[in-house]
Scaffold this motif. Sequence first.
Motif, PDB file in Angstrom:
ATOM      1  N   LYS A 147       0.836  -1.209   0.000  1.00 58.48           N
ATOM      2  CA  LYS A 147       0.000   0.000   0.000  1.00 58.48           C
ATOM      3  C   LYS A 147       0.872   1.261   0.000  1.00 58.48           C
ATOM      4  CE  LYS A 147      -3.238   2.455   2.949  1.00 58.48           C
ATOM      5  NZ  LYS A 147      -3.866   2.450   4.268  1.00 58.48           N
ATOM      6  N   GLU A 148       1.898   1.275   0.844  1.00 56.63           N
ATOM      7  CA  GLU A 148       2.783   2.445   0.911  1.00 56.63           C
ATOM      8  C   GLU A 148       3.530   2.644  -0.404  1.00 56.63           C
ATOM      9  OE1 GLU A 148       2.881   4.744   3.355  1.00 56.63           O
ATOM     10  OE2 GLU A 148       1.200   3.559   4.132  1.00 56.63           O
ATOM     11  N   LYS A 152       3.170   5.756  -3.154  1.00 55.31           N
ATOM     12  CA  LYS A 152       4.324   6.538  -3.610  1.00 55.31           C
ATOM     13  C   LYS A 152       4.354   6.643  -5.129  1.00 55.31           C
ATOM     14  CE  LYS A 152       7.482   5.747   0.201  1.00 55.31           C
ATOM     15  NZ  LYS A 152       8.768   5.218   0.654  1.00 55.31           N
ATOM     16  N   ILE A 153       4.134   5.513  -5.825  1.00 59.49           N
ATOM     17  CA  ILE A 153       4.274   5.568  -7.287  1.00 59.49           C
ATOM     18  C   ILE A 153       3.060   6.201  -7.969  1.00 59.49           C
ATOM     19  CG2 ILE A 153       5.814   3.573  -7.331  1.00 59.49           C
ATOM     20  CD1 ILE A 153       3.446   2.035  -8.643  1.00 59.49           C
ATOM     21  N   LYS A 154       1.978   6.391  -7.222  1.00 55.56           N
ATOM     22  CA  LYS A 154       0.789   6.997  -7.820  1.00 55.56           C
ATOM     23  C   LYS A 154       0.632   8.473  -7.461  1.00 55.56           C
ATOM     24  CE  LYS A 154      -1.721   2.648  -8.072  1.00 55.56           C
ATOM     25  NZ  LYS A 154      -2.850   1.850  -7.591  1.00 55.56           N
ATOM     26  N   SER A 155       1.427   8.945  -6.512  1.00 51.32           N
ATOM     27  CA  SER A 155       1.321  10.345  -6.073  1.00 51.32           C
ATOM     28  C   SER A 155       2.168  11.243  -6.970  1.00 51.32           C
ATOM     29  CB  SER A 155       1.804  10.480  -4.632  1.00 51.32           C
ATOM     30  OG  SER A 155       1.023   9.705  -3.772  1.00 51.32           O
ATOM     31  N   ILE A 160       5.439  10.489 -12.051  1.00 56.13           N
ATOM     32  CA  ILE A 160       6.166  10.765 -13.299  1.00 56.13           C
ATOM     33  C   ILE A 160       7.514  10.039 -13.274  1.00 56.13           C
ATOM     34  CG2 ILE A 160       7.253  12.575 -14.692  1.00 56.13           C
ATOM     35  CD1 ILE A 160       5.015  14.464 -13.583  1.00 56.13           C
ATOM     36  N   ILE A 161       8.209  10.180 -12.167  1.00 64.08           N
ATOM     37  CA  ILE A 161       9.516   9.520 -12.027  1.00 64.08           C
ATOM     38  C   ILE A 161       9.337   8.002 -12.073  1.00 64.08           C
ATOM     39  CG2 ILE A 161      11.465   9.157 -10.457  1.00 64.08           C
ATOM     40  CD1 ILE A 161      10.916  12.089  -9.503  1.00 64.08           C
ATOM     41  N   ALA A 162       8.327   7.496 -11.355  1.00 67.06           N
ATOM     42  CA  ALA A 162       8.065   6.051 -11.334  1.00 67.06           C
ATOM     43  C   ALA A 162       7.746   5.545 -12.732  1.00 67.06           C
ATOM     44  CB  ALA A 162       6.914   5.737 -10.385  1.00 67.06           C
ATOM     45  N   GLY A 163       6.966   6.308 -13.486  1.00 64.93           N
ATOM     46  CA  GLY A 163       6.634   5.909 -14.854  1.00 64.93           C
ATOM     47  C   GLY A 163       7.853   5.889 -15.757  1.00 64.93           C
ATOM     48  N   ASP A 168       6.225  -0.194 -11.445  1.00 66.66           N
ATOM     49  CA  ASP A 168       4.818  -0.490 -11.660  1.00 66.66           C
ATOM     50  C   ASP A 168       4.120  -0.795 -10.340  1.00 66.66           C
ATOM     51  OD1 ASP A 168       5.017  -0.260 -14.470  1.00 66.66           O
ATOM     52  OD2 ASP A 168       5.785  -2.317 -14.600  1.00 66.66           O
ATOM     53  N   SER A 169       2.808  -0.666 -10.371  1.00 69.58           N
ATOM     54  CA  SER A 169       1.978  -0.994  -9.220  1.00 69.58           C
ATOM     55  C   SER A 169       2.114  -2.488  -8.902  1.00 69.58           C
ATOM     56  CB  SER A 169       0.528  -0.645  -9.551  1.00 69.58           C
ATOM     57  OG  SER A 169      -0.296  -0.938  -8.459  1.00 69.58           O
ATOM     58  N   ILE A 170       2.057  -2.819  -7.628  1.00 71.05           N
ATOM     59  CA  ILE A 170       2.168  -4.215  -7.185  1.00 71.05           C
ATOM     60  C   ILE A 170       0.833  -4.623  -6.584  1.00 71.05           C
ATOM     61  CG2 ILE A 170       3.299  -5.759  -5.531  1.00 71.05           C
ATOM     62  CD1 ILE A 170       5.848  -4.174  -5.980  1.00 71.05           C
TER      63      ILE A 170
END
Length: 187
Positions: A147-148, A152-155, A160-163, A168-170
């Motif tokens: 969840k954490e 982080k990757i969706k905020s 943008i950096i995560a993309g 990717d989402s887990i």
Amino acid sequence: MKNFMKIIIALLVIVALIGGFFATSYNGLVNAKEEIDGQWAIIESKLQRRYDLIPNLVETVKGSMKQEKEVFGRIADARAQMAGAKSVEEKVKASNELEGALSRLLVVMENYPQLRSNENVTRLMDELAGTENRISVERDRYNIVVKEYNKKIKSFPKNIIAGILGFDSIPYFESDKEAKEAPKVSF
């Protein structure tokens, strides 16, 4: 020239801030991903414990119960023969069978004074319950770190950096549809 230097310094500060934010974000995402991987390894360890534990405990309990079952079965059979005996010869034979079965029981009790199937069954159930509780706790912890990480990757702006970096989402650890029914252990 002075204004030009101010613009260059301002640009360098902005690039340094963006670079610092990028590096911090990247490191935070890597740490979060590693936390998920570490938590999953704990779950696998608990699942392996279950895998190793159940067959060994079941066989131990089966062995103890088989021994008791055999002795008590012989006693029950001899008692039934005694109750059904009509002639003296049948009664003597049944009495000898009962005496032999009781002797075996005494030998078993002398050699294994703590041999009680109920304790073995209770131990098996306690071990299974403990293992299942450990797995449940670790699944919950796994879902918390997932969840954490997913937050982080969706905020924005970390999304943008995560993309860009391929984070990717887990998915969460969800129970199997068949898990809604309690597992059956048979002896």
